[in-house]
Design an enzyme around this catalytic site. Sequence first.
Site, PDB file in Angstrom:
ATOM      1  N   LYS A 260       2.792   9.100  20.990  1.00 55.18           N
ATOM      2  CA  LYS A 260       4.225   8.995  20.691  1.00 55.18           C
ATOM      3  C   LYS A 260       5.074   9.967  21.496  1.00 55.18           C
ATOM      4  CE  LYS A 260       4.289   6.677  16.273  1.00 55.18           C
ATOM      5  NZ  LYS A 260       4.612   6.707  14.844  1.00 55.18           N
TER       6      LYS A 260
ATOM      7  N   LYS B  56       5.562  -2.068  16.742  1.00 57.42           N
ATOM      8  CA  LYS B  56       7.024  -2.178  16.655  1.00 57.42           C
ATOM      9  C   LYS B  56       7.708  -1.355  17.737  1.00 57.42           C
ATOM     10  CE  LYS B  56       6.403   1.230  13.180  1.00 57.42           C
ATOM     11  NZ  LYS B  56       5.571   1.199  12.001  1.00 57.42           N
TER      12      LYS B  56
ATOM     13  N   LYS C 166      -2.212  -2.662  21.524  1.00 55.28           N
ATOM     14  CA  LYS C 166      -1.985  -3.172  20.172  1.00 55.28           C
ATOM     15  C   LYS C 166      -0.553  -3.677  19.990  1.00 55.28           C
ATOM     16  CE  LYS C 166      -0.448   0.982  17.881  1.00 55.28           C
ATOM     17  NZ  LYS C 166      -0.467   1.968  16.849  1.00 55.28           N
TER      18      LYS C 166
END
Length: 332
Positions: A112, A198, A195
Amino acid sequence: RPRVLSGAQPTADSYHLGNYIGAFRQWVALQDEFEAFYFVPDLHAITVEYDPAQLRERTYVAAAQLLAAGVDPERSALFVQSHVPEHAQLAWVLGGVTGFGEASRMTQFKDKTAKGGQDSASVGLFTYPILMAADILVYQADQVPVGEDQRQHVELTRNLAQRFNHRFGETFTVPKPYIVKESAKVYDLQDPTVKMSKSTSSPNGVVNLLDDPKKAAKKIRSAVTDSGTEIVFDPQEKPGVSNLLTIFSVLTDRTVDDVVADFEGKQYGHLKVALGDVVAELVSDFGSRTRELLEDRAELDRILADGAARAREVAVPTLAAVYEASGFAAPR
Ligand code: TYM
């Protein structure tokens, strides 16, 4: 009865097909056998930039979606994380037994912050896995149904539980990840090597559960597939087709072999059209149920209040035991 616990972040306007296949289907299936606790982790959602009014609305929409997915508020406690203050209180205590290096090794944090850099990340994003450990341990959960991407966080949770037990006496149940191999990772439709997510998927790479049914079918039909024409399950050589086969098999409750046999001699296009129809029906039902549930906010509030009360029945005594073991002088 053994306990199960899980949560799904309210950080988008809709959950997606990866959440449904990797997590929610297991949540629903486990409600019979387990005492189940399912929640909307709003405290986790503030670790990245967000809008407060939007978070509040998304929390409701998330709860409605979990109900639409089949979480039964009679059998399972469904609640909002911030309604149970013991999560945050336990997280602080667990921070004391978490190594800085250990926390630094969490791959989700590294992923992230890969783009923006660690300097722009919040401390909350860094300590996020410790709060997640608290979510799990405060209920003495035995099993944690999640997708593959959360495995490392559950492993950290196990380590923290064992360490705390070792230092301060048996306090926590050491939980196990409940990960269904076949459906633990749903891939992006436009890039089947990563994957479905969102935050990183392109709009066409992710099917949102609240998508318009026609749009959802179209996303499936325009999924990137592999060279060749034969429909075979081979995640290495044919990640695109294999992802579609996995989704098809899960949503129709059949084995992948069975689905492959059905499409013998057919082309990728046939598979995509058929799966598009299956997904359109899923999101159509899901969307109408969610919208219906959102019409009665008072009823949602009642369900969430009841869920939080049931959650606290377990969380309060756990935290008391933790405080006692930790050596905090009780207020008298
Ligand atoms: P979150 O909100 O990202 O995702 C919710 C659940 O969906 C699973 N999932 C997937 N499964 C298969 N394929 C995919 N492409 C896919 N994308 C997401 C996730 O593995 C997860 O099970 N940290 C958690 C939320 C959380 C939590 C907890 C979970 C907070 N506290 C305590 C369990 C227990 C998260 O961000 O999941």
